[in-house]
Scaffold this motif. Structure first.
Motif, PDB file in Angstrom:
ATOM      1  N   GLY A   1       0.760  -1.241   0.000  1.00 34.51           N
ATOM      2  CA  GLY A   1       0.000   0.000   0.000  1.00 34.51           C
ATOM      3  C   GLY A   1       0.791   1.290   0.000  1.00 34.51           C
ATOM      4  N   GLN A   2       1.490   1.604   1.098  1.00 36.22           N
ATOM      5  CA  GLN A   2       2.204   2.868   1.184  1.00 36.22           C
ATOM      6  C   GLN A   2       3.359   2.911   0.196  1.00 36.22           C
ATOM      7  OE1 GLN A   2       3.234   3.135   5.310  1.00 36.22           O
ATOM      8  NE2 GLN A   2       1.209   3.862   5.913  1.00 36.22           N
ATOM      9  N   ALA A   3       3.984   1.772  -0.056  1.00 34.32           N
ATOM     10  CA  ALA A   3       5.084   1.732  -1.022  1.00 34.32           C
ATOM     11  C   ALA A   3       4.597   2.072  -2.414  1.00 34.32           C
ATOM     12  CB  ALA A   3       5.741   0.342  -1.011  1.00 34.32           C
ATOM     13  N   ILE A   4       3.419   1.579  -2.770  1.00 35.13           N
ATOM     14  CA  ILE A   4       2.917   1.851  -4.119  1.00 35.13           C
ATOM     15  C   ILE A   4       2.550   3.324  -4.276  1.00 35.13           C
ATOM     16  CG2 ILE A   4       0.466   1.348  -3.677  1.00 35.13           C
ATOM     17  CD1 ILE A   4       0.357   0.014  -6.393  1.00 35.13           C
ATOM     18  N   PHE A   5       2.064   3.971  -3.206  1.00 33.48           N
ATOM     19  CA  PHE A   5       1.731   5.396  -3.308  1.00 33.48           C
ATOM     20  C   PHE A   5       2.981   6.204  -3.620  1.00 33.48           C
ATOM     21  CE2 PHE A   5       1.016   9.680  -2.005  1.00 33.48           C
ATOM     22  CZ  PHE A   5      -0.320   9.928  -2.258  1.00 33.48           C
ATOM     23  N   ILE A   6       4.037   5.987  -2.862  1.00 29.61           N
ATOM     24  CA  ILE A   6       5.258   6.763  -3.053  1.00 29.61           C
ATOM     25  C   ILE A   6       5.947   6.394  -4.359  1.00 29.61           C
ATOM     26  CG2 ILE A   6       7.579   7.147  -2.148  1.00 29.61           C
ATOM     27  CD1 ILE A   6       5.446   8.670  -0.651  1.00 29.61           C
ATOM     28  N   ALA A   7       6.111   5.090  -4.607  1.00 30.31           N
ATOM     29  CA  ALA A   7       6.894   4.641  -5.757  1.00 30.31           C
ATOM     30  C   ALA A   7       6.252   5.003  -7.083  1.00 30.31           C
ATOM     31  CB  ALA A   7       7.102   3.122  -5.684  1.00 30.31           C
ATOM     32  N   THR A   8       4.927   5.160  -7.117  1.00 37.41           N
ATOM     33  CA  THR A   8       4.258   5.432  -8.383  1.00 37.41           C
ATOM     34  C   THR A   8       3.829   6.888  -8.529  1.00 37.41           C
ATOM     35  OG1 THR A   8       2.192   4.636  -7.387  1.00 37.41           O
ATOM     36  CG2 THR A   8       3.447   3.062  -8.691  1.00 37.41           C
ATOM     37  N   ASN A   9       3.470   7.539  -7.436  1.00 35.81           N
ATOM     38  CA  ASN A   9       3.127   8.958  -7.523  1.00 35.81           C
ATOM     39  C   ASN A   9       4.357   9.829  -7.794  1.00 35.81           C
ATOM     40  OD1 ASN A   9       0.157   9.917  -6.678  1.00 35.81           O
ATOM     41  ND2 ASN A   9       0.623   7.998  -5.651  1.00 35.81           N
ATOM     42  N   LEU A  10       5.501   9.441  -7.245  1.00 36.53           N
ATOM     43  CA  LEU A  10       6.715  10.233  -7.440  1.00 36.53           C
ATOM     44  C   LEU A  10       7.061  10.436  -8.910  1.00 36.53           C
ATOM     45  CD1 LEU A  10       9.186   9.141  -4.599  1.00 36.53           C
ATOM     46  CD2 LEU A  10       8.495  11.454  -5.151  1.00 36.53           C
ATOM     47  N   PRO A  11       7.176   9.367  -9.712  1.00 37.52           N
ATOM     48  CA  PRO A  11       7.555   9.592 -11.109  1.00 37.52           C
ATOM     49  C   PRO A  11       6.532  10.379 -11.905  1.00 37.52           C
ATOM     50  CG  PRO A  11       6.999   7.285 -10.740  1.00 37.52           C
ATOM     51  CD  PRO A  11       7.099   7.928  -9.408  1.00 37.52           C
ATOM     52  N   VAL A  12       5.234  10.173 -11.646  1.00 37.26           N
ATOM     53  CA  VAL A  12       4.210  10.902 -12.391  1.00 37.26           C
ATOM     54  C   VAL A  12       4.256  12.384 -12.032  1.00 37.26           C
ATOM     55  CG1 VAL A  12       1.735  11.154 -12.787  1.00 37.26           C
ATOM     56  CG2 VAL A  12       2.730   8.867 -12.621  1.00 37.26           C
ATOM     57  N   THR A  13       4.310  12.681 -10.750  1.00 35.30           N
ATOM     58  CA  THR A  13       4.366  14.081 -10.307  1.00 35.30           C
ATOM     59  C   THR A  13       5.623  14.757 -10.807  1.00 35.30           C
ATOM     60  OG1 THR A  13       3.122  13.482  -8.318  1.00 35.30           O
ATOM     61  CG2 THR A  13       4.299  15.578  -8.275  1.00 35.30           C
ATOM     62  N   GLN A  14       6.728  14.049 -10.728  1.00 33.55           N
ATOM     63  CA  GLN A  14       8.013  14.604 -11.167  1.00 33.55           C
ATOM     64  C   GLN A  14       8.013  14.858 -12.668  1.00 33.55           C
ATOM     65  OE1 GLN A  14      11.485  12.104 -10.339  1.00 33.55           O
ATOM     66  NE2 GLN A  14      12.299  13.775  -9.118  1.00 33.55           N
ATOM     67  N   ALA A  15       7.464  13.905 -13.439  1.00 30.14           N
ATOM     68  CA  ALA A  15       7.432  14.065 -14.893  1.00 30.14           C
ATOM     69  C   ALA A  15       6.560  15.232 -15.320  1.00 30.14           C
ATOM     70  CB  ALA A  15       6.926  12.777 -15.549  1.00 30.14           C
ATOM     71  N   MET A  16       5.573  15.597 -14.496  1.00 32.63           N
ATOM     72  CA  MET A  16       4.708  16.728 -14.811  1.00 32.63           C
ATOM     73  C   MET A  16       5.318  18.063 -14.379  1.00 32.63           C
ATOM     74  SD  MET A  16       0.973  15.061 -13.892  1.00 32.63           S
ATOM     75  CE  MET A  16       0.051  16.542 -14.304  1.00 32.63           C
ATOM     76  N   GLY A  17       6.544  18.016 -13.852  1.00 36.49           N
ATOM     77  CA  GLY A  17       7.235  19.243 -13.474  1.00 36.49           C
ATOM     78  C   GLY A  17       6.742  19.859 -12.188  1.00 36.49           C
ATOM     79  N   LEU A  18       6.279  19.027 -11.255  1.00 39.58           N
ATOM     80  CA  LEU A  18       5.744  19.511  -9.991  1.00 39.58           C
ATOM     81  C   LEU A  18       6.610  19.040  -8.827  1.00 39.58           C
ATOM     82  CD1 LEU A  18       1.991  18.699 -10.704  1.00 39.58           C
ATOM     83  CD2 LEU A  18       3.057  20.966 -10.723  1.00 39.58           C
ATOM     84  N   PRO A  19       6.597  19.767  -7.705  1.00 39.40           N
ATOM     85  CA  PRO A  19       7.400  19.355  -6.547  1.00 39.40           C
ATOM     86  C   PRO A  19       6.823  18.100  -5.901  1.00 39.40           C
ATOM     87  CG  PRO A  19       6.045  21.242  -5.988  1.00 39.40           C
ATOM     88  CD  PRO A  19       5.880  21.035  -7.466  1.00 39.40           C
ATOM     89  N   ILE A  20       7.698  17.262  -5.393  1.00 35.33           N
ATOM     90  CA  ILE A  20       7.264  16.005  -4.792  1.00 35.33           C
ATOM     91  C   ILE A  20       7.137  16.087  -3.275  1.00 35.33           C
ATOM     92  CG2 ILE A  20       8.301  14.662  -6.650  1.00 35.33           C
ATOM     93  CD1 ILE A  20      10.580  14.010  -4.624  1.00 35.33           C
ATOM     94  N   ALA A  21       7.581  17.196  -2.664  1.00 35.09           N
ATOM     95  CA  ALA A  21       7.584  17.298  -1.209  1.00 35.09           C
ATOM     96  C   ALA A  21       6.216  17.072  -0.574  1.00 35.09           C
ATOM     97  CB  ALA A  21       8.147  18.658  -0.781  1.00 35.09           C
ATOM     98  N   PRO A  22       5.102  17.536  -1.179  1.00 39.43           N
ATOM     99  CA  PRO A  22       3.801  17.296  -0.527  1.00 39.43           C
ATOM    100  C   PRO A  22       3.315  15.852  -0.586  1.00 39.43           C
ATOM    101  CG  PRO A  22       3.706  19.220  -1.993  1.00 39.43           C
ATOM    102  CD  PRO A  22       4.973  18.480  -2.306  1.00 39.43           C
ATOM    103  N   LEU A  23       3.912  15.000  -1.415  1.00 36.85           N
ATOM    104  CA  LEU A  23       3.377  13.653  -1.608  1.00 36.85           C
ATOM    105  C   LEU A  23       3.330  12.814  -0.324  1.00 36.85           C
ATOM    106  CD1 LEU A  23       4.794  12.579  -5.096  1.00 36.85           C
ATOM    107  CD2 LEU A  23       2.414  13.036  -4.483  1.00 36.85           C
ATOM    108  N   PRO A  24       4.375  12.816   0.523  1.00 35.23           N
ATOM    109  CA  PRO A  24       4.264  12.016   1.750  1.00 35.23           C
ATOM    110  C   PRO A  24       3.109  12.457   2.645  1.00 35.23           C
ATOM    111  CG  PRO A  24       6.558  12.567   1.323  1.00 35.23           C
ATOM    112  CD  PRO A  24       5.733  13.364   0.362  1.00 35.23           C
ATOM    113  N   VAL A  25       2.819  13.752   2.667  1.00 35.93           N
ATOM    114  CA  VAL A  25       1.683  14.235   3.450  1.00 35.93           C
ATOM    115  C   VAL A  25       0.374  13.701   2.862  1.00 35.93           C
ATOM    116  CG1 VAL A  25       0.504  16.263   4.339  1.00 35.93           C
ATOM    117  CG2 VAL A  25       2.988  16.310   4.043  1.00 35.93           C
ATOM    118  N   LEU A  26       0.271  13.719   1.532  1.00 32.07           N
ATOM    119  CA  LEU A  26      -0.919  13.177   0.881  1.00 32.07           C
ATOM    120  C   LEU A  26      -1.023  11.670   1.108  1.00 32.07           C
ATOM    121  CD1 LEU A  26      -0.899  15.135  -2.515  1.00 32.07           C
ATOM    122  CD2 LEU A  26      -1.918  15.777  -0.320  1.00 32.07           C
TER     123      LEU A  26
END
Length: 412
Positions: A350-375
């Motif tokens: 669960g938590q691994a899939i959120f971080i491991a998959t949201n990070l590349p998508v957010t990063q590829a869209m040119g957005l900061p990744i810092a808020p992702l762990p909070v989400l």
């Protein structure tokens, strides 16, 4: 204490302490935020270091698993095509509706100011459709990996993965097993990092709420409502697709999937719901066992409809909160990458899939990744609806394949 409970504890503690500091002494709040923030960034960096090898290996392994499944027969090939179409539809829907819905609300300037403390993490992007098009294929795959450029890296992984399907079986198996071992090792590292997630999330949330105050809590509430609304809409649309394209009687199909949805809501696991899906497909909906016995296990292994919804909702929320207008090219990049990443990452925890998959998508869209762990910490709240959406999609895909199997029992 479960991992989710530990993460939520860190989240609540960070919110409470940060808000108390913001209300009682703003100057002290800013000082404390500056002290704890580096620890949160250190934790994010530890997560981020696994992304490139993990995404590369997941896509390569996922392509070969999908290829193996497709080679098993016409039903499997049809199922994979339906999975991809439904994933693309969910991603496109979110890319259109999430920014539109968020545009109706006014972001809190204090939240944007707090998040912009991480603005240095924003990748440098250049505008124009020509640059966006040429960036899809890397001139140097190693350089793309070193720069953390996710879309060209995934493009290379796709080419490499499909090329492996054309070489001798024994050698292909060796290479796929190698990349499977890499992904497994990266998940072990991610689990180690997530073990200290309460500390990392506490530091990040404390810093954000100390600077933004109540506005951060309101923003997180908007994110939760956005995800829940999109999951509910996806469920409704999936049922409509089953009734129209799948040629199912609406009442009959709803009665057949209701027990499955109940099991999904109680277990919050698509895999644990598989026996209920197989039983309902056979006894309640009358789908051929030859179809359900192949499609539903494949769906649990390869298909999670809410993944692209989650990726693009998270990215859209971050852009909205920071006052960033997403371009068509950014959204298109997110749609394409979310479909590809979701197909290769279904088996992650669960938590691994959120971080491991949201990070590349957010990063590829040119957005900061810092808020992702909070989400990630608050994502446990809409997770029940996500699981219900996933099993509804599995049953819908099964109905679509069964309706084209030529078996008269498949009609609802």
């Amino acid at each position: 204490m479960s991992a989710t409970a530990r993460v939520l504890t860190g989240l609540v503690a960070g919110i409470v302490i940060g808000m108390l500091l913001a209300w009682t002494d703003p100057a002290l709040a800013a000082t404390v935020a500056g002290i704890v923030e580096p620890f949160g960034k250190l934790w994010i960096n530890a997560l981020q270091m696994t992304v490139v090898p993990l995404v590369l290996s997941l896509v390569i392994v996922g392509v070969n698993h999908a290829s193996d499944a497709a080679h098993s027969g016409r039903v499997a090939r049809r199922a994979i095509i339906i999975f991809l179409l439904l994933l693309a539809g969910a991603a496109t829907m979110t890319a259109v509706l999430a920014p539109m819905a968020l545009s109706l609300l006014q972001p809190d300037p204090a939240v944007a100011a707090a998040l912009r403390g991480h603005e240095a993490e924003l990748p440098q992007t250049t505008g124009g459709w020509a640059n966006a098009l040429t960036a899809i294929v890397p001139s140097n795959a190693v350089a793309a990996a070193a720069a953390g450029a996710m879309l060209p890296l995934v493009t290379f992984a796709l080419f490499f993965g499909f090329a492996l399907t054309r070489i001798e079986e024994a050698r292909r198996t060796q290479v796929v097993d190698f990349f499977k071992s890499i992904s497994d090792a990266m998940i072990v590292i991610v689990r180690w990092v997530l073990w200290v997630a309460p500390v990392g999330i506490f530091a990040l949330v404390l810093a954000l709420t100390a600077r933004a105050g109540l506005g951060m809590l309101q923003a997180l509430g908007i994110y939760i409502l956005l995800e829940c609304a999109l999951y509910l809409l996806a469920i409704v649309l999936l049922i409509a697709i089953a009734a129209t394209a799948g040629r199912q009687r609406l009442g009959h199909f709803l009665a057949g999937i209701a027990p499955v949805q109940a099991v999904a809501a109680s277990t919050q696991s698509s895999l644990a719901t598989l026996p209920a899906m197989l039983e309902s497909s056979d006894r309640r909906l009358g789908f051929p066992q030859s179809v359900s016995g192949l499609v539903l296990p494949m769906a649990v292994s390869l298909f999670r409809i809410t993944s692209p919804i989650q990726y693009l909702a998270s990215a859209s929320f971050i852009a909205w909160a920071m006052g960033i207008d997403l371009t068509t090219a950014q959204l298109a990049t997110g749609v394409a990458l979310s479909v590809l990443v979701s197909m290769g990452s279904v088996g992650l925890p669960g938590q691994a899939i959120f971080i491991a998959t949201n990070l590349p998508v957010t990063q590829a869209m040119g957005l900061p990744i810092a808020p992702l762990p909070v989400l990630m910490a608050v994502d446990a709240i809409p997770d029940v609806l996500a699981t219900v959406g996933n099993v509804t999609a599995d049953m819908t895909a099964n109905a679509l394949v069964a309706s084209r199997s030529g078996d008269p029992k498949a009609a609802g």
